[in-house]
Design a protein around this motif. Sequence first.
Motif, PDB file in Angstrom:
ATOM      1  N   LYS A 226       0.815  -1.214   0.000  1.00 33.75           N
ATOM      2  CA  LYS A 226       0.000   0.000   0.000  1.00 33.75           C
ATOM      3  C   LYS A 226       0.852   1.268   0.000  1.00 33.75           C
ATOM      4  O   LYS A 226       0.309   2.371  -0.112  1.00 33.75           O
ATOM      5  CB  LYS A 226      -0.925   0.006   1.223  1.00 33.75           C
ATOM      6  N   ASN A 227       2.160   1.097   0.163  1.00 38.70           N
ATOM      7  CA  ASN A 227       3.062   2.253   0.211  1.00 38.70           C
ATOM      8  C   ASN A 227       4.288   2.006  -0.671  1.00 38.70           C
ATOM      9  O   ASN A 227       5.426   2.002  -0.181  1.00 38.70           O
ATOM     10  CB  ASN A 227       3.502   2.518   1.657  1.00 38.70           C
ATOM     11  N   PRO A 228       4.084   1.774  -1.966  1.00 35.39           N
ATOM     12  CA  PRO A 228       5.227   1.482  -2.847  1.00 35.39           C
ATOM     13  C   PRO A 228       6.220   2.639  -2.890  1.00 35.39           C
ATOM     14  O   PRO A 228       5.838   3.799  -3.049  1.00 35.39           O
ATOM     15  CB  PRO A 228       4.560   1.268  -4.214  1.00 35.39           C
ATOM     16  N   GLY A 229       7.494   2.307  -2.698  1.00 35.54           N
ATOM     17  CA  GLY A 229       8.544   3.320  -2.763  1.00 35.54           C
ATOM     18  C   GLY A 229       8.697   4.158  -1.512  1.00 35.54           C
ATOM     19  O   GLY A 229       9.578   5.015  -1.443  1.00 35.54           O
ATOM     20  N   ASN A 230       7.871   3.920  -0.502  1.00 33.73           N
ATOM     21  CA  ASN A 230       7.931   4.699   0.741  1.00 33.73           C
ATOM     22  C   ASN A 230       8.828   3.964   1.737  1.00 33.73           C
ATOM     23  O   ASN A 230       8.398   3.037   2.417  1.00 33.73           O
ATOM     24  CB  ASN A 230       6.523   4.874   1.313  1.00 33.73           C
TER      25      ASN A 230
END
Length: 519
Positions: A226-230
């Motif tokens: 749910k938080n790609p690249g975070n």
Amino acid sequence: IFFRCLLPTMNIFSTKKPKHVGEGMMSGLKNIGKGVGVGAAALVGAPIVGAKQGGAKGFVKGLGVGIVGGTVAVGAGVVTGVTQVAKGVAATPTAINHERNGQVWDPYKHDWVQYKLEDEAHDVLQVSDEEFLKKLIEEREAAKKQAISEQEKKQWEQMDALKDAVQAMKTEDHKDAPASGTATDPSAYGVKEAELYDLLGVKPNATPNEIKKGYYKRAQVLHPDKNPGNEQAKAQFQAVGEAYQILSDEQLRANYDKHGRAGVDAAPKMDSAALFAMIFGSEKFKQYTGDLQITDQMMQEEKFPEPLVAFRQTKREVQCAVDLAAKLQSFVEGHEDEWTHKVMEEAKELSEAAFGATLLHAIAYIYVEQAQLRLGLKDGGKMFRSMHVSGHNMMMKYQALQAGLRMATMAQQMQAGQKEGEGKLTPEQQAELAGLMVEALWQVTVIDIEDTLRHVCWRVCEDLGISKEDRVKRTKGLLALGMIFEKASAEKAKGGVDEFKQKMVGKVPEAEQPKDEQK
């Protein structure tokens, strides 16, 4: 959890209405085979048990019991088997008429239905749990007023439980969200540190179930899917997973309460994404499997009423069927090359997720199985394919039961050793027990996924809301999807469980103290 999943399928002899003479014969042969198997087991097992309990006399007594029990079992198998064949013969003319009228056989209700996926989705997916229970209560109260005898009135004794469930949902809806990030004063709870509790949004006096719920809520928000690249969310997700690994273990939690972080430094740090996928299922797979039953069971404060459990499972199956039908639509419309390319890319991504290949392989197996069953491919056609499916089901349930028994036996042996003064469990013993727990948990998860997806595939392939030609295309698309998933997961599937078990290393003994305090 094990027996809740296994008991509904452990009736020995089938007496359900068969579709036609072919299904009646197959059901009858199964009953006869079960009768012979149970009879042989009784004949062999009863004397052994008798000998252990009473020596030679016990052996003779057990032999007598085995002969009687075996004879009864074989007789029951033959009688129910012949009855099923007779039922099948009687049902055949009716089956022909229903098929002419465009109806399909529902193998789960054992009746002919005019099934349309779109209609069921409209009736089910828009209804909340609370609305379902309210409607059920109204129906039961109306039926109760019409009841005449005391025996009939007793059928509605669950009414209070249903009303309590509705009230509990209202209370849950108005609860404040866990105050993650709010610092807790550890001295107010008699613990050295409270940082890990704060990560899960619970207090140091939280119950094990509250800790599970806190972890699930926080992990869902922070999950990498749910938080790609975070990177910050990824780090927080890992921290929340590590907090749960410590606080969900009674011994490690006691160490943390007494010594703080220093008391659990030696605890294993497993990959949080794999841990979450193992317990709750991967977010990326939700469109295929829905929420696993074990998730609902772990998150319940109290056991849900059975009608609500059944409704939630139906809702899960319908949503998965709607998603699967949408996934196959491009294939049905004739865009096979484009569809295949997209699915192969998705399969590659899914197989690389934490525990992904193992989950993907379980899904692929059912897609291929159900498509081949309907297309009459392999193993001599539909009849033999159905027998293969039944055999696989029995094997999976046996393996799950066996894994659960091994885990329970080992736990009892370890407890007995502790009572005899052998001290706390060694890290090696804890690792072995944890490995058995992982294996048992996975076996139950597989049964849940397979049973659910068989219902999903039936809805997708028997949907009378589309033409017969499109239903065949859907089934062929299902086979293609299963084979792509199978190929993408073949190499890594088995390794997922084994790798996870290897990460379950020994944990810190309760009496161990950090070096700085020992000094």
